[in-house]
Design a protein around this motif. Structure first.
Motif, mmCIF file in Angstrom:
data_model
loop_
_atom_site.group_PDB
_atom_site.id
_atom_site.type_symbol
_atom_site.label_atom_id
_atom_site.label_comp_id
_atom_site.label_asym_id
_atom_site.label_seq_id
_atom_site.Cartn_x
_atom_site.Cartn_y
_atom_site.Cartn_z
ATOM 1 N N ARG A 167 29.750 62.168 17.536
ATOM 2 C CA ARG A 167 28.916 61.260 18.318
ATOM 3 C C ARG A 167 27.566 61.006 17.638
ATOM 4 O O ARG A 167 27.052 59.869 17.608
ATOM 5 C CB ARG A 167 28.694 61.834 19.711
ATOM 6 N N ALA A 168 27.010 62.121 17.115
ATOM 7 C CA ALA A 168 25.727 61.958 16.406
ATOM 8 C C ALA A 168 25.862 61.037 15.198
ATOM 9 O O ALA A 168 25.003 60.214 14.902
ATOM 10 C CB ALA A 168 25.176 63.322 15.979
ATOM 11 N N LEU A 169 27.018 61.189 14.500
ATOM 12 C CA LEU A 169 27.255 60.329 13.340
ATOM 13 C C LEU A 169 27.387 58.866 13.770
ATOM 14 O O LEU A 169 26.875 57.964 13.102
ATOM 15 C CB LEU A 169 28.519 60.771 12.600
ATOM 16 N N ASP A 170 28.083 58.625 14.890
ATOM 17 C CA ASP A 170 28.230 57.252 15.372
ATOM 18 C C ASP A 170 26.870 56.647 15.729
ATOM 19 O O ASP A 170 26.574 55.498 15.410
ATOM 20 C CB ASP A 170 29.141 57.217 16.610
ATOM 21 N N VAL A 171 26.049 57.463 16.435
ATOM 22 C CA VAL A 171 24.722 56.972 16.796
ATOM 23 C C VAL A 171 23.904 56.658 15.553
ATOM 24 O O VAL A 171 23.253 55.625 15.452
ATOM 25 C CB VAL A 171 24.003 58.000 17.690
ATOM 26 N N GLU A 172 23.950 57.584 14.604
ATOM 27 C CA GLU A 172 23.154 57.364 13.395
ATOM 28 C C GLU A 172 23.665 56.177 12.600
ATOM 29 O O GLU A 172 22.903 55.396 12.042
ATOM 30 C CB GLU A 172 23.179 58.634 12.528
ATOM 31 N N ARG A 173 25.039 56.045 12.591
ATOM 32 C CA ARG A 173 25.626 54.922 11.884
ATOM 33 C C ARG A 173 25.183 53.604 12.510
ATOM 34 O O ARG A 173 24.845 52.635 11.813
ATOM 35 C CB ARG A 173 27.155 55.043 11.902
ATOM 36 N N SER A 174 25.178 53.572 13.843
ATOM 37 C CA SER A 174 24.728 52.357 14.535
ATOM 38 C C SER A 174 23.255 52.082 14.244
ATOM 39 O O SER A 174 22.833 50.943 14.049
ATOM 40 C CB SER A 174 24.943 52.503 16.045
ATOM 41 N N ARG A 175 22.462 53.159 14.263
ATOM 42 C CA ARG A 175 21.034 52.989 13.981
ATOM 43 C C ARG A 175 20.813 52.453 12.576
ATOM 44 O O ARG A 175 20.016 51.542 12.350
ATOM 45 C CB ARG A 175 20.304 54.316 14.149
ATOM 46 N N LEU A 176 21.586 53.026 11.622
ATOM 47 C CA LEU A 176 21.427 52.572 10.237
ATOM 48 C C LEU A 176 21.907 51.128 10.067
ATOM 49 O O LEU A 176 21.323 50.342 9.325
ATOM 50 C CB LEU A 176 22.184 53.498 9.287
ATOM 51 N N ARG A 177 23.007 50.800 10.787
ATOM 52 C CA ARG A 177 23.489 49.416 10.696
ATOM 53 C C ARG A 177 22.446 48.451 11.273
ATOM 54 O O ARG A 177 22.217 47.363 10.744
ATOM 55 C CB ARG A 177 24.813 49.264 11.430
ATOM 56 N N HIS A 178 21.811 48.892 12.364
ATOM 57 C CA HIS A 178 20.757 48.062 12.943
ATOM 58 C C HIS A 178 19.596 47.892 11.966
ATOM 59 O O HIS A 178 19.084 46.777 11.782
ATOM 60 C CB HIS A 178 20.267 48.697 14.249
ATOM 61 N N LEU A 179 19.219 49.029 11.331
ATOM 62 C CA LEU A 179 18.154 48.946 10.331
ATOM 63 C C LEU A 179 18.568 48.055 9.160
ATOM 64 O O LEU A 179 17.780 47.270 8.628
ATOM 65 C CB LEU A 179 17.783 50.341 9.831
ATOM 66 N N PHE A 180 19.840 48.191 8.770
ATOM 67 C CA PHE A 180 20.366 47.392 7.670
ATOM 68 C C PHE A 180 20.281 45.903 8.003
ATOM 69 O O PHE A 180 19.852 45.090 7.198
ATOM 70 C CB PHE A 180 21.807 47.822 7.403
ATOM 71 N N ASP A 181 20.702 45.563 9.238
ATOM 72 C CA ASP A 181 20.668 44.155 9.641
ATOM 73 C C ASP A 181 19.248 43.630 9.789
ATOM 74 O O ASP A 181 18.978 42.460 9.561
ATOM 75 C CB ASP A 181 21.423 43.969 10.961
ATOM 76 N N GLN A 182 18.324 44.515 10.231
ATOM 77 C CA GLN A 182 16.959 44.067 10.477
ATOM 78 C C GLN A 182 16.058 44.175 9.258
ATOM 79 O O GLN A 182 14.881 43.843 9.326
ATOM 80 C CB GLN A 182 16.346 44.893 11.627
ATOM 81 N N ALA A 183 16.583 44.677 8.152
ATOM 82 C CA ALA A 183 15.769 44.832 6.940
ATOM 83 C C ALA A 183 15.207 43.479 6.518
ATOM 84 O O ALA A 183 15.908 42.467 6.564
ATOM 85 C CB ALA A 183 16.603 45.428 5.813
ATOM 86 N N PRO A 184 13.937 43.414 6.098
ATOM 87 C CA PRO A 184 13.343 42.123 5.719
ATOM 88 C C PRO A 184 13.960 41.546 4.463
ATOM 89 O O PRO A 184 13.991 40.341 4.282
ATOM 90 C CB PRO A 184 11.863 42.464 5.523
ATOM 91 N N GLY A 185 14.446 42.390 3.559
ATOM 92 C CA GLY A 185 15.091 41.909 2.352
ATOM 93 C C GLY A 185 16.554 41.634 2.598
ATOM 94 O O GLY A 185 17.174 42.184 3.509
ATOM 95 N N PHE A 186 17.152 40.777 1.779
ATOM 96 C CA PHE A 186 18.571 40.486 1.937
ATOM 97 C C PHE A 186 19.378 41.503 1.122
ATOM 98 O O PHE A 186 19.007 41.890 0.008
ATOM 99 C CB PHE A 186 18.900 39.052 1.546
ATOM 100 N N VAL A 187 20.504 41.966 1.682
ATOM 101 C CA VAL A 187 21.357 42.990 1.059
ATOM 102 C C VAL A 187 22.808 42.592 1.275
ATOM 103 O O VAL A 187 23.188 42.110 2.357
ATOM 104 C CB VAL A 187 21.111 44.382 1.660
#
Length: 867
Positions: free
Chosen positions: A172-192
């Motif tokens: 569960r912790a991994l899922d939460v962190e994965r979601s958080r990282l995906r959110h950070l990834f999507d919200q990053a100001p640079g394109f990736v």
């Protein structure tokens, strides 16, 4: 503004963390993004060695992050090329109450050489991206594996439920962190974007990437199919190269043409971009990470700053300003060479003190400049003033001085003020020229219509305050158009200039003489004592204009008609005053010219009537309101009718029969005289042809031709051609002109008279003796008849002087080969005297009034029958 300042501004505001080091790894500069990422203050880092500021973590396995970083920098120094470090671990030390701790961090970085003007490396720019967040899930997964291993020991076997629960919590912790990282990834100001395989198939793309390419279908598609607009821009080749070689690519300020949707129009953006290879466990490249930033806005700013730098450099290098620096404590003034040049000092020569300089300022400007300096010393405002200053050589220049206090003591007292001085003498001269062109007539130098109106309004307001009256003259030059048409505009301009001088010499210094345009002048006479003063000045102007003008060896004659209106008697409105004077001028002109007339209220009614008459005159010919009458001309030796004069009459629908003196001047003024005159000529030619056929010999009809018609350069009436088409006999038509045509004649007059002679048209000089009579006209021009004005004829029986003048004119005309026609014969005694003097022809009421064509035809028939 300088180039280094602008570079630092762009560097400091860049979103990518960056640090600049010397070649011995001493930190020279850092940007705000780097400080925020590392949690350090600027003064902690500047001037400190890189590994002193960021010491390696003790006990870190080799090769450590510091060793890898040092190796990359050495590689840059050797190859003189940028070097990319992909996914490197480098812990950041922090001081805590318990001592120094190291926070595990993961980075991607690019080390770039910085070259001096000679091409030598003088430093290294280390730009980096913190990617720790992307590695956290992997670390947590390793932790979960450790927990599972512990639960596999004999001690853990006792509680399988607890083991399963722990694993579930970790997942569960991994899922939460994965979601958080995906959110950070999507919200990053640079394109990736993550791509895998040699076809570079999109696997993962963040929102910033979609913002640039639009919400198109990317996942699972090769980049060439998903983004075909990149074909030919070099990006596909770069990605292939990175995949093939395993070497990352770092690009700066790269131009890309992208579409927001597949069918959209490509738009330009600039990017900083990195293509980073992804390697598998076997060390082979399996994919590529694309990361970057849209720097279009920064690029535009840089371009504008660069343009601004170039402009400022050009301005400063080409500036014509003289610079000064005034130390208020020592009273020393340091100046640039350009300022010495402006003020008339030699290079290196000591300039005046501030006090001495103030004495050189024009007395009218000095107090204003002094107050401006004192005000700026007391405030934070800038000083700016334009004033005149006397140079050492005695020349007075206009300068524009600017200054500002740049240093104050603890109590706010000004210590130093700096500024610049610009020589604006040419500018002021140009402004004066522009002002003169806008307000003064270029030909005569008199105030023009604009300045006249301004002064008239001022004088009217002053009159209302003081109670003193104003007189306004409206002056029109009589017969000026004739001179202009005959002798050309150059001569006309000289005449206008001399007329302006004569008018100006005959008014007071306080009066305003202006030229409104053409041959119209005005005079404003403020504060006169009584009407006699006004009349005296008006008569002086009339007399001055009546004197002959000598131009190019010729004597020219004109006169002036003046209309006069008074303020406040007639009006206090400038528009009304000008209109009143104009109306009074027309009254003077219609009364015989060469005189002045005061405005009266009745003139307004007359002016309105005049405008209506002009409007009616335009319709008179089309509506058949004109009629040509003929007055017989008698051979005084036989008393037979031998010719006739055509006389125009207008039957106005409301006013009845209008005398030519009422409408001919209006026809000349409006240009209608050309059309009307040609109609009269054609009517006369037709009757002359008819009567010539009836009589068996030419019957001549005299047609009056206005000076406006005769002198017009663009006269389109081809009377000679019309007569040729009609087949009329020679000498069937004569043209009557006035002395005014010959008074200021040019070569064109002679040519027209010769053309008439060649066409069989004779010329009669009408009203001879009433103007500037001169027998030289008769010698110079091809004239056939002389017509003695009726004023002499009427006075012959009882005035010996008139009789002598008439007899003399007849005798002299005969000696010059001219025949004489006497006008206005009303009595038998007049006829007898004229016949005895040898006069050839006569006309007047004694013989017949002006007759309808049918009436004259009847007289001709009766006369022929009586022979």
């Amino acid at each position: 503004m300088t180039a280094s300042f602008d570079f630092h501004h762009v560097f400091n505001s860049a979103p990518v963390p960056a640090v600049v080091m010397t070649t011995d790894l001493i930190i020279a500069d850092v940007n705000e993004a780097f400080l925020a990422t590392t949690g350090r203050a600027r003064d902690e880092l500047l001037g400190v060695g890189l590994f002193t500021a960021f010491p390696p973590e003790p006990g870190e396995p080799e090769p450590s992050g510091a060793q890898r970083l040092l190796k990359s920098i050495q590689h840059v120094m050797e190859t003189r090329q940028p070097d990319t470090m992909a996914l490197q671990r480098y812990a950041i030390s922090r001081s805590t109450p318990q001592g120094t701790v190291y926070e595990e961090r993961f980075w991607t970085a690019v080390n770039t050489p910085i070259f001096d003007a000679q091409g030598n490396i003088e430093g290294i720019c280390h730009s980096t991206t913190d990617v720790t967040e992307l590695h956290a899930p992997k670390a947590q997964a390793q932790t979960a594996s450790g927990i599972a291993a512990i639960n596999a020991t004999p001690q853990a076997k006792e509680d399988l439920f607890t083991h399963a629960q722990t694993v579930l919590e970790v997942n569960r912790a991994l899922d939460v962190e994965r979601s958080r990282l995906r959110h950070l990834f999507d919200q990053a100001p640079g394109f990736v974007a993550f791509m895998h395989g040699p076809e570079h198939v999109f696997e993962l793309v963040n929102q910033a990437f979609y913002r640039h390419v639009g919400q198109r279908d990317l996942i699972g598609k090769p980049i060439r199919a998903a983004m075909p607009e990149l074909e030919g821009q070099g990006y596909f080749e770069l990605i292939d190269q990175v995949y093939r070689t395993g070497e990352p690519f770092v690009g700066r300020d790269m131009l890309a043409l992208l579409r927001n949707h597949p069918d959209g129009v490509p738009r330009e953006i600039y990017v900083d971009i990195v293509f980073q290879p992804i390697t598998g466990a076997d060390g082979r490249v399996s994919g590529i990470v694309v990361e970057g930033h849209d720097i279009t806005a920064h690029k535009r700013i840089e371009d504008k700053l660069r343009e601004s730098d170039e402009r400022w450099k050009f301005i400063l290098e080409g500036s014509d300003d003289g610079l000064w620096d005034w130390d208020l404590q020592t009273n020393d003034v340091a100046v640039s060479d350009r300022l010495r040049e402006i003020l008339g000092y030699a290079e290196g020569e000591r300039i005046l003190s501030h006090e001495k300089y103030m004495e050189c300022i024009h007395p009218d400007d000095r107090q204003r400049v002094k107050e401006g300096f004192e005000a700026v010393l007391r405030s934070d405002n800038s000083f700016s003033a334009e004033y005149r200053v006397s140079m050492r050589e005695g020349v007075c220049k206009w300068v524009h001085a600017r200054g500002k206090v740049v240093s104050r003591d603890a109590r706010g007292r000004a210590l130093r003020i700096c500024g610049a001085i610009t020589d604006i003498s040419e500018q002021k001269h140009s402004e004066q020229q522009i002002w003169r062109q806008a307000n003064f007539d270029a030909l005569t130098g008199l105030p023009n219509r604009s300045l006249f109106r301004e002064r008239l309004e001022h004088e009217v307001k002053l009159s209302q305050r003081t109670g003193l009256p104003i007189a306004l003259f409206f002056i029109d030059l009589d017969r000026f158009k004739e001179v202009n048409d005959l002798l050309g505009h150059d001569v006309g301009d000289v005449l206008l200039t001399q007329a302006a001088q004569r008018i100006s010499r005959n008014v007071r210094a306080s009066d305003t003489v202006a030229r409104l345009g053409g041959d119209e002048f005005t005079v404003i006479l403020p504060g006169f004592r009584d009407a006699a003063d006004v009349q005296q000045i008006a008569q002086k102007i009339i007399d001055a204009l009546a004197k002959p003008f000598r131009l190019g060896g010729e004597l020219l004659y004109i006169s002036g008609s003046i209309g006069i209106t008074l303020c406040p008697l007639d009006s206090c409105e400038p528009e009304d005053l000008l209109r009143n004077a104009d109306q009074a001028m027309y009254v003077a002109k219609n009364a015989g010219r060469n005189q002045f007339s005061f405005f009266t209220p009745s003139m307004q009614k007359a002016a309105a009537s005049r405008l209506r008459l002009i409007a009616d005159l335009r319709e008179a010919l089309p509506r058949g309101q004109f009629k040509v009458l003929f007055q017989p001309i008698i051979d005084l030796s036989t008393n037979r009718i031998v010719k006739a004069e055509a006389l125009l009459r207008w039957h106005h629908p409301e006013q009845g029969l209008c005398h030519p003196s009422q409408f001919i001047p209006l026809a000349e003024e409006t240009g209608l005289i050309h059309e009307i005159g040609s109609w009269v000529f054609m009517q006369s030619a037709a009757w002359s042809q008819r009567w010539s056929l009836q009589r068996g010999e030419p019957f001549q009809i005299s047609v009056n031709k206005s000076p406006v018609q005769f002198l017009a350069e663009d006269d389109e009436s081809n009377w000679a051609g019309y007569l040729a088409e009609l087949g009329i006999s020679r000498n069937s038509i004569s043209i009557e002109i006035t002395e005014g045509v010959l008074l200021n004649a040019s070569a064109s007059v002679t040519d027209k008279l010769l053309d008439y002679r060649d066409a069989g048209i004779q010329v009669a000089l009408d009203d001879f003796g009433t103007g500037y009579s001169s027998m030289s006209y008769l010698k110079k021009f091809d004239i056939d008849y002389l017509k003695i004005d009726q004023s002499f004829v009427q006075d012959m029986p009882h005035d010996q002087g008139s009789r002598t003048i008439a007899e003399t004119m007849i005798m002299m005309a005969h000696k010059l080969g001219l025949k004489v026609i006497a006008e206005g014969i009303e009595t038998e005694e007049q006829r007898v005297l004229l016949a005895a003097a040898g006069c050839d022809f006569g006309q007047g009421f004694l013989f017949a009034r002006a007759l309808e064509p049918e009436e004259l035809e009847g007289m001709l028939r009766r006369e022929a029958a009586a022979v």
